[in-house]
Design a protein around this motif. Structure first.
Motif, short mmCIF file in Angstrom:
data_model
loop_
_atom_site.label_atom_id
_atom_site.label_comp_id
_atom_site.label_asym_id
_atom_site.label_seq_id
_atom_site.Cartn_x
_atom_site.Cartn_y
_atom_site.Cartn_z
N UNK A 87 87.87 80.90 -11.73
CA UNK A 87 87.32 81.35 -11.04
C UNK A 87 85.76 80.50 -10.57
N UNK A 88 85.28 81.00 -11.29
CA UNK A 88 83.79 79.87 -11.69
C UNK A 88 84.20 78.57 -12.16
N UNK A 89 84.89 78.10 -12.65
CA UNK A 89 84.78 76.54 -13.00
C UNK A 89 85.39 76.35 -11.57
N UNK A 90 86.33 76.61 -11.13
CA UNK A 90 86.46 76.13 -10.40
C UNK A 90 84.67 75.72 -9.23
N UNK A 91 84.93 77.35 -8.72
CA UNK A 91 83.15 76.99 -8.16
C UNK A 91 82.26 75.98 -8.86
N UNK A 92 82.18 75.57 -10.11
CA UNK A 92 81.27 74.64 -11.19
C UNK A 92 81.75 73.89 -10.67
N UNK A 96 79.14 70.81 -8.69
CA UNK A 96 79.21 69.62 -9.03
C UNK A 96 79.62 68.24 -8.12
N UNK A 97 80.61 68.23 -7.83
CA UNK A 97 81.36 67.92 -6.43
C UNK A 97 80.03 67.07 -5.67
N UNK A 98 79.47 68.65 -4.80
CA UNK A 98 78.77 68.42 -3.80
C UNK A 98 77.83 67.79 -4.10
N UNK A 99 76.81 67.94 -5.22
CA UNK A 99 75.37 67.51 -6.19
C UNK A 99 75.75 66.07 -6.28
N UNK A 100 76.65 65.62 -6.76
CA UNK A 100 77.17 64.30 -6.42
C UNK A 100 77.07 63.47 -5.05
N UNK A 101 76.92 64.40 -4.14
CA UNK A 101 77.17 63.89 -2.74
C UNK A 101 76.10 64.22 -2.44
N UNK A 102 75.14 64.99 -2.42
CA UNK A 102 73.95 65.40 -1.43
C UNK A 102 72.98 63.65 -2.89
N UNK A 103 73.46 63.75 -4.36
CA UNK A 103 72.39 62.64 -4.79
C UNK A 103 73.34 61.17 -4.10
N UNK A 104 74.09 60.99 -4.17
CA UNK A 104 74.29 59.50 -3.40
C UNK A 104 73.76 59.24 -1.59
N UNK A 105 74.28 59.92 -1.13
CA UNK A 105 73.60 60.45 -0.47
C UNK A 105 71.40 60.02 0.46
N UNK A 106 71.38 61.25 -0.80
CA UNK A 106 69.72 61.08 -1.21
C UNK A 106 69.94 59.48 -1.60
N UNK A 107 70.20 58.66 -2.63
CA UNK A 107 70.09 57.70 -2.94
C UNK A 107 70.35 56.59 -1.81
N UNK A 108 70.94 57.03 -1.31
CA UNK A 108 71.04 55.62 0.02
C UNK A 108 69.78 56.19 1.02
#
Length: 121
Positions: A87-92, A96-108
């Protein structure tokens, strides 16, 4: 085996005693005698060494039962831990995917903001 008067002057044995004696001498299985309600001559009582071994065996069996119960509890806890880890690995992975999305939006946004500042006179 039964006589009216024994050679030693003893009174004769009752029939049930005679049958019990003969059957117990000729067979180790006294189920018939028990079912018929005839008391069987008891075998020799266990020696002190045998009694100690029986007690030791009983203690070892009890210890084995306790260890088996502890093993079952540990297996259950291990399964619970494995589930929690999965369960912890799934949440991680989701974070991580959400962080990548946030980084992409912030970069944009930063790119857009930088272009907006550069194009102003």
């Amino acid at each position: 085996m039964r006589a009216e008067v024994g050679a030693d002057g003893q009174p004769p044995l009752p029939s049930a005693k005679v049958v019990s004696k003969v059957l117990s001498e000729n067979s180790s299985n006294t189920t018939f005698l028990k079912n018929a309600g005839v008391a069987t001559p008891s075998s020799k009582s266990p020696s002190a060494g045998e009694e100690a071994l029986h007690e030791e065996l009983a203690a070892e069996r009890q210890g084995s039962a306790v260890l088996h119960q502890e093993l079952e509890e540990l297996k259950k806890k291990s399964e619970e831990n494995d589930e929690a880890l999965a369960r912890t690995q799934r949440q991680y992975g989701e974070l991580k995917k959400q962080q990548e999305d946030c980084n992409r939006i912030l970069s944009h946004l930063l790119t857009q903001n930088h272009l907006g500042i550069s194009s102003q006179p």
